[in-house]
Write an enzyme that holds these catalytic residues in place. Structure first.
Site, PDB file in Angstrom:
ATOM      1  CD  GLU A 160      -6.488  35.926   4.872  1.00 36.51           C
ATOM      2  OE1 GLU A 160      -5.535  36.148   4.106  1.00 36.51           O
ATOM      3  OE2 GLU A 160      -7.403  35.110   4.618  1.00 36.51           O
ATOM      4  CB  ALA A 182       0.945  -0.317   1.624  1.00 36.30           C
ATOM      5  NE  ARG A 240      -8.254   6.052  -0.207  1.00 41.29           N
ATOM      6  CZ  ARG A 240      -8.809   4.865  -0.277  1.00 41.29           C
ATOM      7  NH1 ARG A 240     -10.057   4.686   0.175  1.00 41.29           N
ATOM      8  NH2 ARG A 240      -8.138   3.844  -0.798  1.00 41.29           N
ATOM      9  CB  THR A 275      -5.235   0.144  -9.225  1.00 41.43           C
ATOM     10  OG1 THR A 275      -3.808   0.243  -9.205  1.00 41.43           O
ATOM     11  CG2 THR A 275      -5.764   0.132  -7.810  1.00 41.43           C
ATOM     12  CG  ASP A 328      -6.412  -3.756  -5.922  1.00 37.86           C
ATOM     13  OD1 ASP A 328      -6.039  -4.882  -6.298  1.00 37.86           O
ATOM     14  OD2 ASP A 328      -5.625  -2.888  -5.480  1.00 37.86           O
ATOM     15  CG  LEU A 382     -10.080   4.629  -5.233  1.00 35.52           C
ATOM     16  CD1 LEU A 382      -9.770   5.233  -6.596  1.00 35.52           C
ATOM     17  CD2 LEU A 382      -8.805   4.261  -4.501  1.00 35.52           C
ATOM     18  CD  GLU A 413      -5.129   5.558  -1.910  1.00 33.93           C
ATOM     19  OE1 GLU A 413      -5.589   4.403  -1.961  1.00 33.93           O
ATOM     20  OE2 GLU A 413      -5.554   6.428  -1.140  1.00 33.93           O
ATOM     21  N   GLY A 457      -0.799   1.459  -8.729  1.00 34.41           N
ATOM     22  CA  GLY A 457       0.068   0.310  -8.552  1.00 34.41           C
ATOM     23  C   GLY A 457       1.490   0.588  -8.991  1.00 34.41           C
ATOM     24  N   PRO A 458       2.291  -0.469  -9.141  1.00 35.97           N
ATOM     25  CG  PRO A 458       3.204  -2.561  -8.736  1.00 35.97           C
ATOM     26  CD  PRO A 458       1.904  -1.871  -8.910  1.00 35.97           C
TER      27      PRO A 458
END
Length: 382
Positions: A71, A173, A203, A215, A219, A223, A314, A316-317
């Site tokens: 504002e 994914a 992100r 993860t 991996d 990030l 993000e 994992g399972p």
């Protein structure tokens, strides 16, 4: 004053015009999502009638870091043209005195005749007092246009104010056969270029991104946001790592002095590992454990106390399934690929079908669209 923008003439009712202009304010405010926490990314427009046309004479969005507010920016750019005009704001203007003059007072002093507000603010410091102050000053106030979209745009702020935790956005994914990684928890190339770019935009519009230590070990992710020219919008990186197993050699730790890295551990995690991580620039936090794992609810509460409002997950399972079981997923983006990676690959959710997310009664599908070779499904808490 900014160059005025003329609103195209159309045979619209005043209610429909309010909705259209609020859509524009919401679109403007979204440009700073993930950059304003703990404040919400509010959008504001100052609009006046000139020669029978509506003209936008001022625009504002909450600045990076939360100040100045939208504002204040809109009124500043409008200048003297704000007198007698209408202001469209995506969230109720603030009233408390803190850093700078509250927006409700700036609106009154700017000579605004009418205020259109999408959503009242549940912040106890405001909570209807902004609307009351404007009406007390003789300003006509309309509340509600754009309410649904404003609730989604400001979901992080609303969740933190009402539930004491961040708004949790789960990004997954998944292959055509419901898998998310290769056997042995190895990463798989699933998404296409367009949906990968959209993941990086997620992100850029989140306060923080969360993964589990599994993860990190599988991996070695970075990030960060890798969209051209948007590296400075990389979110805070957060790892759930009960036993502090995150390697000092990981890319997350090696970049901790460039992009903040927080690791949330159990109370019994080794203190020598904590000291080494802290030397590398990592902020190590501890919460209670439940069943040998970091307590998710307490971890989210802790992030809220550190002013995180929009949390992208993000993981994992295992982490994804745990959040679904705990009813802690508020929004989900599922990138469905046409690729098939095999029955022995890693399922998207640990010990539960993908339908536990896609057909979750607590979530509704608000968008389904094609992104290159993938299909993106967007779900939001009902």
């Amino acid at each position: 004053m900014v160059a005025p923008l003329r609103v195209a003439e159309a045979a619209l009712s005043s209610e429909a015009m309010d909705e259209r202009l609020m859509e524009a304010a919401l679109s403007f405010g979204r440009r700073n999502l993930g950059q304003t926490f703990p404040n919400p990314a509010v959008g504001a427009l100052v609009v006046r009638a000139e020669r029978g046309q509506l003209v936008i004479v001022g625009r504002g969005v909450t600045a990076r870091g939360g100040r100045p507010h939208a504002e204040a920016e809109a009124l500043h750019t409008a200048g003297a043209a704000a007198k007698g005009a209408t202001i469209y704001v995506t969230l109720e203007p603030c009233v408390p005195h803190g850093r700078g003059e509250p927006c409700s007072e700036l609106i009154v002093k700017g000579g605004i005749k009418r205020a259109v507000i999408a959503l009242q603010d549940p912040n106890p410091a405001t909570m209807g007092r902004g609307v009351a102050r404007l009406r007390e000053a003789g300003i006509a106030v309309t509340v509600g246009p754009g309410r649904v979209e404003a609730s989604r745009a400001h979901a992080g702020h609303l969740r933190r104010m009402t539930d004491g935790r961040p708004h949790v956005i789960l990004k997954i994914a998944v292959s055509a056969d419901g898998k998310t990684g290769l056997m042995g928890r190895r990463p798989a190339d699933i998404s296409g270029d367009i949906s990968r770019a959209e993941a990086h935009m997620l992100r850029a519009t989140s306060d923080a991104v969360l993964v589990g230590v599994g993860t990190v070990l599988a991996d070695d992710p970075l990030l960060n946001c890798r969209l051209p020219g948007m590296a400075n919008r990389s979110p805070i990186r957060v790892v759930l790592d009960g036993g502090l197993r995150t390697p000092l050699s990981s890319r997350l730790v090696r970049t901790a002095k460039e992009i903040p890295l927080w690791i949330i551990a159990r109370p019994d995690a080794p203190t020598d590992a904590q000291r080494e991580l802290e030397k590398a620039g990592v902020d190590v936090l501890r919460v209670d454990a439940f069943g040998g794992k970091v307590d998710l609810s307490e971890a989210l509460w802790l992030l809220a106390t550190r002013e995180i409002t929009r949390l992208l997950v993000e993981g994992g399972p295992i982490l994804s399934a745990a959040l679904i079981k705990a009813n802690l997923v508020d929004e989900a983006i599922v990138a469905q690929s046409p690729k098939i990676i095999g029955k022995d690959a890693l399922p998207a959710l640990e010990d539960m079908p993908l339908s536990a997310l896609l057909d979750n009664p607590k979530l509704e599908t608000i968008e389904r669209r094609i992104a290159g070779e993938d299909t993106l499904v967007h779900l939001f808490r009902r």
